[in-house]
Design an enzyme around this catalytic site. Sequence first.
Site, PDB file in Angstrom:
ATOM      1  CG  ASP A  22     -14.853  68.823   3.516  1.00 54.86           C
ATOM      2  OD1 ASP A  22     -13.741  69.102   3.937  1.00 54.86           O
ATOM      3  OD2 ASP A  22     -15.883  69.632   3.420  1.00 54.86           O
ATOM      4  CE  LYS A  44     -12.524  73.774   2.805  1.00 54.00           C
ATOM      5  NZ  LYS A  44     -12.125  73.138   3.839  1.00 54.00           N
ATOM      6  CG  ASP A  71      -9.276  74.566   5.539  1.00 55.73           C
ATOM      7  OD1 ASP A  71      -8.552  75.300   6.349  1.00 55.73           O
ATOM      8  OD2 ASP A  71     -10.234  74.416   5.567  1.00 55.73           O
ATOM      9  CE  LYS A  73     -10.279  75.592   9.824  1.00 52.68           C
ATOM     10  NZ  LYS A  73     -10.556  74.624   8.388  1.00 52.68           N
ATOM     11  CG  ASP A  76       3.328  73.536  16.777  1.00 51.39           C
ATOM     12  OD1 ASP A  76       3.988  73.674  17.834  1.00 51.39           O
ATOM     13  OD2 ASP A  76       2.920  72.167  16.510  1.00 51.39           O
ATOM     14  CB  ILE A  77       6.274  76.894  18.552  1.00 54.85           C
ATOM     15  CG1 ILE A  77       7.158  75.869  18.037  1.00 54.85           C
ATOM     16  CG2 ILE A  77       5.848  76.708  19.924  1.00 54.85           C
ATOM     17  CD1 ILE A  77       8.634  75.878  18.714  1.00 54.85           C
ATOM     18  N   PRO A  78       5.865  79.583  16.289  1.00 54.97           N
ATOM     19  CG  PRO A  78       6.383  81.789  16.787  1.00 54.97           C
ATOM     20  CD  PRO A  78       6.267  80.121  17.439  1.00 54.97           C
ATOM     21  CG  ASN A  79      11.743  76.741  14.195  1.00 62.12           C
ATOM     22  OD1 ASN A  79      12.152  77.505  13.230  1.00 62.12           O
ATOM     23  ND2 ASN A  79      12.083  75.639  14.584  1.00 62.12           N
ATOM     24  CB  THR A 135     -18.873  78.794  12.683  1.00 62.45           C
ATOM     25  OG1 THR A 135     -18.150  77.736  11.733  1.00 62.45           O
ATOM     26  CG2 THR A 135     -18.472  80.132  11.816  1.00 62.45           C
ATOM     27  CD  GLN A 205     -21.720  75.679   6.795  1.00 58.55           C
ATOM     28  OE1 GLN A 205     -21.826  75.717   7.891  1.00 58.55           O
ATOM     29  NE2 GLN A 205     -20.773  74.779   6.044  1.00 58.55           N
ATOM     30  N   GLY A 225     -19.101  72.975  -0.621  1.00 58.85           N
ATOM     31  CA  GLY A 225     -18.783  71.464  -0.729  1.00 58.85           C
ATOM     32  C   GLY A 225     -20.047  70.662  -0.762  1.00 58.85           C
ATOM     33  NE  ARG A 226     -21.944  69.336   3.807  1.00 57.32           N
ATOM     34  CZ  ARG A 226     -22.251  69.519   5.190  1.00 57.32           C
ATOM     35  NH1 ARG A 226     -22.616  68.651   5.897  1.00 57.32           N
ATOM     36  NH2 ARG A 226     -22.050  70.698   5.632  1.00 57.32           N
TER      37      ARG A 226
HETATM   38  O1  C5P Z   1     -20.584  71.133   2.554  1.00 59.27           O
HETATM   39  P1  C5P Z   1     -20.252  72.465   2.715  1.00 59.27           P
HETATM   40  O2  C5P Z   1     -20.311  73.564   1.840  1.00 59.27           O
HETATM   41  O3  C5P Z   1     -20.929  72.907   4.068  1.00 59.27           O
HETATM   42  O4  C5P Z   1     -18.426  72.671   3.190  1.00 59.27           O
HETATM   43  C1  C5P Z   1     -18.097  73.792   3.769  1.00 59.27           C
HETATM   44  C2  C5P Z   1     -16.570  73.598   3.939  1.00 59.27           C
HETATM   45  O5  C5P Z   1     -16.249  74.704   4.423  1.00 59.27           O
HETATM   46  C3  C5P Z   1     -16.233  72.331   4.828  1.00 59.27           C
HETATM   47  O6  C5P Z   1     -14.989  71.813   4.183  1.00 59.27           O
HETATM   48  C4  C5P Z   1     -16.129  73.003   6.167  1.00 59.27           C
HETATM   49  O7  C5P Z   1     -15.177  72.390   6.942  1.00 59.27           O
HETATM   50  C5  C5P Z   1     -15.588  74.192   5.906  1.00 59.27           C
HETATM   51  N1  C5P Z   1     -15.943  75.421   6.934  1.00 59.27           N
HETATM   52  C6  C5P Z   1     -17.127  75.607   7.368  1.00 59.27           C
HETATM   53  N2  C5P Z   1     -17.310  76.731   8.095  1.00 59.27           N
HETATM   54  C7  C5P Z   1     -16.204  77.424   8.675  1.00 59.27           C
HETATM   55  C8  C5P Z   1     -15.083  77.166   8.310  1.00 59.27           C
HETATM   56  C9  C5P Z   1     -14.692  75.979   7.581  1.00 59.27           C
HETATM   57  O8  C5P Z   1     -17.926  75.123   6.716  1.00 59.27           O
HETATM   58  N3  C5P Z   1     -16.539  78.172   9.788  1.00 59.27           N
END
Ligand code: C5P
Length: 249
Positions: A22, A44, A71, A73, A76-79, A135, A205, A225-226
């Site tokens: 990220d 990712k 990632d 996400k 939008d419309i299907p087309n 989430t 988290q 990630g972190r």
């Molecule tokens: O740094 P960390 O391990 O928390 O990163 C988790 C990754 O997963 C980030 O890219 C975050 O945007 C993504 N993510 C999340 N929770 C979700 C969906 C995606 O933490 N429900």
Amino acid sequence: MRNGAERMEPQSISSPIICAIDTPSLDAAERLAGGLVDIVGALKLGLEFFTAHGPEGVRRVARFGVPIFLDLKLHDIPNTVAGAVRAVVPLAPAFLTVHASGGRAMLSAASEAARRAADDFGVARPQILGVTVLTSLDDGDLHEIGQDAEPLHQVDRLSTLAADCQVDGLVCSPHEIAHLRGRFGPSLRLVVPGIRPPWTDPDDQKRVLGPREALAAGADFLVIGRPITRATDPTAAARRIAYLLSEAA
Ligand code: C5P
């Protein structure tokens, strides 16, 4: 040359660890990719990176030889979504996300576009992952946007729809793994963020699970990630997690 039947199969991923990079910095992403290529299954790259660096940025990171989870996400419309999927397929991402709340036609269009474009361009087909309920949204937020179902009911509804539209998997939170695995069996890949090895901080988290516990509950891939990217030595941090998983295997 085209050989659709073979080439359309998704790439095989060597490790369940997917490192979330990220960052809007291309240099930082390349440094991480270079250090993690032999350890993680995929990297990712999200909207932040893609809007800053576009397809060329993805190519630069992919050049290290590590599979890419794009990632984006899409919603939008299907087309339009089908067009966006088609536009990124030449980058050969291993995974690509779409919002399940985009509806049946959009999800089907995304799955179909991935298959068709992979065949047309002669690259591996990306696995399409459905994102159900973010989430970051609680009951109050869902109510405010007219979704009065409990979050878990909404997850159920959207994941059933996504499965029906031939998506390959779902992004889900740690506390949904067992439920979704029970519901869908092995047919859908479950890709799970919110993973923390026992020696790291949960950061922001709220509900975290350890990597071993998440795999034991039925996750296929762990988005981390972190705990890796913010470590003093990201390569060593990723190795430590890989070692933890190998001990459990
Ligand atoms: O740094 P960390 O391990 O928390 O990163 C988790 C990754 O997963 C980030 O890219 C975050 O945007 C993504 N993510 C999340 N929770 C979700 C969906 C995606 O933490 N429900």
